[in-house]
Design a protein around this motif. Structure first.
Motif, short mmCIF file in Angstrom:
data_model
loop_
_atom_site.label_atom_id
_atom_site.label_comp_id
_atom_site.label_asym_id
_atom_site.label_seq_id
_atom_site.Cartn_x
_atom_site.Cartn_y
_atom_site.Cartn_z
N THR A 91 48.36 58.63 -44.84
CA THR A 91 49.17 59.85 -44.91
C THR A 91 50.35 59.53 -45.81
O THR A 91 51.20 58.70 -45.48
CB THR A 91 49.66 60.28 -43.52
N VAL A 92 50.40 60.18 -46.98
CA VAL A 92 51.38 59.84 -48.01
C VAL A 92 52.38 60.98 -48.16
O VAL A 92 52.00 62.14 -48.40
CB VAL A 92 50.68 59.56 -49.35
N ILE A 93 53.66 60.64 -48.03
CA ILE A 93 54.73 61.62 -48.17
C ILE A 93 55.26 61.58 -49.60
O ILE A 93 55.79 60.55 -50.04
CB ILE A 93 55.90 61.33 -47.21
N VAL A 94 55.12 62.68 -50.33
CA VAL A 94 55.65 62.74 -51.70
C VAL A 94 57.01 63.45 -51.67
O VAL A 94 57.23 64.38 -50.90
CB VAL A 94 54.68 63.44 -52.66
N ASN A 95 57.90 63.00 -52.54
CA ASN A 95 59.30 63.46 -52.48
C ASN A 95 59.92 63.44 -53.88
O ASN A 95 60.64 62.52 -54.24
CB ASN A 95 60.08 62.54 -51.53
N VAL A 112 48.01 63.75 -58.88
CA VAL A 112 46.60 63.95 -59.23
C VAL A 112 45.77 62.71 -58.88
O VAL A 112 44.67 62.81 -58.33
CB VAL A 112 46.46 64.28 -60.73
N LYS A 113 46.31 61.53 -59.16
CA LYS A 113 45.60 60.29 -58.83
C LYS A 113 45.46 60.11 -57.33
O LYS A 113 44.44 59.61 -56.84
CB LYS A 113 46.33 59.10 -59.46
N LEU A 114 46.49 60.50 -56.58
CA LEU A 114 46.39 60.41 -55.12
C LEU A 114 45.31 61.34 -54.58
O LEU A 114 44.60 61.00 -53.63
CB LEU A 114 47.73 60.78 -54.47
N LYS A 115 45.20 62.51 -55.18
CA LYS A 115 44.27 63.51 -54.67
C LYS A 115 42.81 63.12 -54.88
O LYS A 115 41.92 63.72 -54.27
CB LYS A 115 44.54 64.86 -55.35
N VAL A 116 42.56 62.13 -55.71
CA VAL A 116 41.19 61.66 -55.93
C VAL A 116 40.63 61.01 -54.67
O VAL A 116 39.43 61.10 -54.39
CB VAL A 116 41.15 60.66 -57.11
N PHE A 117 41.50 60.39 -53.88
CA PHE A 117 41.05 59.63 -52.71
C PHE A 117 40.76 60.55 -51.53
O PHE A 117 41.61 61.35 -51.12
CB PHE A 117 42.12 58.61 -52.31
N LYS A 118 39.58 60.41 -50.96
CA LYS A 118 39.17 61.26 -49.84
C LYS A 118 39.80 60.83 -48.53
O LYS A 118 39.79 61.58 -47.56
CB LYS A 118 37.64 61.24 -49.71
N VAL A 137 42.99 60.13 -48.11
CA VAL A 137 44.44 60.33 -48.22
C VAL A 137 44.81 61.78 -47.91
O VAL A 137 44.23 62.72 -48.47
CB VAL A 137 44.94 59.96 -49.63
N ARG A 138 45.78 61.93 -47.02
CA ARG A 138 46.41 63.22 -46.78
C ARG A 138 47.78 63.18 -47.45
O ARG A 138 48.59 62.29 -47.19
CB ARG A 138 46.57 63.48 -45.28
N VAL A 139 48.07 64.14 -48.32
CA VAL A 139 49.34 64.20 -49.03
C VAL A 139 50.21 65.28 -48.40
O VAL A 139 49.78 66.44 -48.27
CB VAL A 139 49.14 64.49 -50.52
N ILE A 140 51.44 64.93 -48.01
CA ILE A 140 52.35 65.91 -47.43
C ILE A 140 53.68 65.87 -48.17
O ILE A 140 54.10 64.84 -48.69
CB ILE A 140 52.56 65.69 -45.91
N GLY A 141 54.35 67.02 -48.23
CA GLY A 141 55.57 67.16 -49.00
C GLY A 141 56.82 67.01 -48.16
O GLY A 141 56.90 67.52 -47.04
N TYR A 142 57.81 66.33 -48.71
CA TYR A 142 59.07 66.04 -48.03
C TYR A 142 60.03 67.22 -48.12
O TYR A 142 60.29 67.76 -49.19
CB TYR A 142 59.71 64.81 -48.67
N ASP A 166 44.55 69.52 -59.64
CA ASP A 166 44.81 69.67 -58.21
C ASP A 166 46.00 68.81 -57.80
O ASP A 166 45.91 67.59 -57.75
CB ASP A 166 43.57 69.26 -57.40
N ILE A 167 47.14 69.46 -57.51
CA ILE A 167 48.30 68.74 -56.99
C ILE A 167 48.72 69.33 -55.63
O ILE A 167 49.84 69.11 -55.17
CB ILE A 167 49.49 68.78 -57.97
N SER A 168 47.83 70.07 -55.01
CA SER A 168 48.17 70.72 -53.74
C SER A 168 48.44 69.69 -52.65
O SER A 168 47.79 68.64 -52.60
CB SER A 168 47.05 71.64 -53.29
N VAL A 169 49.41 69.97 -51.81
CA VAL A 169 49.69 69.11 -50.67
C VAL A 169 49.03 69.69 -49.44
O VAL A 169 48.66 70.87 -49.39
CB VAL A 169 51.21 68.91 -50.45
N ASP A 170 48.89 68.86 -48.41
CA ASP A 170 48.15 69.25 -47.21
C ASP A 170 49.06 69.65 -46.05
O ASP A 170 48.56 70.08 -45.00
CB ASP A 170 47.24 68.11 -46.77
N GLY A 171 50.35 69.48 -46.22
CA GLY A 171 51.28 69.79 -45.15
C GLY A 171 52.68 69.37 -45.51
O GLY A 171 52.99 69.11 -46.68
#
Length: 291
Positions: A57-61, A81-87, A89-94, A124-129
């Motif tokens: 679970t990766v928090i981007v900020n 974009v590189k993070l989103k390649v990994f299945k 990984v959940r990306v969430i925004g700070y 695809d740069i969408s975050v998941d939460g």
């Protein structure tokens, strides 16, 4: 019992043994507050690649939140974009709530901006939460703080459900909190410890508190643990991490770094131990490999 029945029973038994993994794996939590200059995020990409079935679970900020513009800059876009390649990984925004001192509409505006990343046209740069930092640790007078957080959660769910996502929410008071902050109307997970390793067993912390009105009595899979300034032997770090996974803690981050401005020198140890404790041993990264 005939031969056919015996064969079926043996097949089921073998299948059960070969697929017996924990249903709730502890996720590696990464506060990714490092700006993505060329190569800056490479250690993270490498460690995720090495452990393809370990959840992250990766928090981007980008700028203490999403920043003032509709989309982040090109360097940040490339990194996400590189993070989103990994299945795995959940990306969430700070975003930060400043313990409810920040205007609610400003927090919600940040949520809107992150949701809008889903409309970026070229990749695809969408975050998941959303990760809500500086969340309150008390309900406040007449439940004011509780209601504030309910409003934030409502905005998150409305926005993310609108783009077909669950709107995963993690709040960060950094300490154990009233159980009401664990309600689904507020969050999916709570950072109940954010401190140095030397304070891990301090009075009133999650590991030792007996106050059952607070988070010690809540589901372990909703707990997130962030430990900074990790010192001592790798064996001690591995021991504590193994215990956290055994307890079913949902999210964990250990680092030798004090302020999230670089990857700790123990990144390989940390990820490897959580993956091993989860029963996932596919990845192998040599300790001391520079990750």
């Amino acid at each position: 019992m005939d031969l056919f029945s015996t064969t079926i029973i043996l097949f089921i038994a073998i299948l059960t043994m070969t697929t017996a993994h924990p249903t709730n794996l502890t996720s590696i939590l990464i506060p990714l507050y490092i700006y993505p200059t060329p190569g800056a995020w490479d250690p993270l990409y490498s460690i995720i690649t090495a452990y393809p079935t370990q959840p992250f679970t990766v928090i981007v900020n980008p700028d203490s939140g999403p920043g003032p513009k509709r989309f982040p800059d090109d360097s940040y876009i490339d990194g996400v974009v590189k993070l989103k390649v990994f299945k795995n990984v959940r990306v969430i925004g700070y975003v930060h709530a400043s313990y409810t001192a920040r205007k609610l509409e400003d927090v919600c505006k940040d949520v809107d901006t992150y949701t809008g990343w889903d409309r970026y046209p070229r990749s695809d740069i969408s975050v998941d939460g959303i990760f809500v930092d500086e969340a309150p640790d008390n309900v406040g007078k007449d439940g004011r703080n509780l209601n504030y957080m309910k409003s934030v959660r409502s905005r998150i769910l409305e926005n993310f459900n609108g783009i077909g996502k669950s709107g995963f929410t993690m709040t960060n008071p950094g300490v154990i909190v009233d159980k009401r902050f664990y309600e689904s109307s507020i969050t999916d997970a709570v950072v109940s410890f954010e401190d140095t390793l030397k304070n891990y067993y301090a009075p009133g912390k999650l590991e030792v508190s007996k106050d059952m009105t607070k988070s010690p009595g809540t589901p372990s899979e909703m707990q997130a643990i962030i430990v900074t300034s990790v010192d001592g032997s790798p064996a001690r770090e591995r021991y504590i991490l193994n215990k956290l996974v055994e307890r079913g803690i949902g999210f964990v981050y250990f680092t030798t770094d004090p302020d999230y401005q670089k990857f700790g020198t123990d990144l390989a140890i940390f990820v490897d131990q959580v993956a091993r404790s989860n029963g996932l041993v596919e990845g192998k990264v040599k300790v001391g490999s520079g990750l």
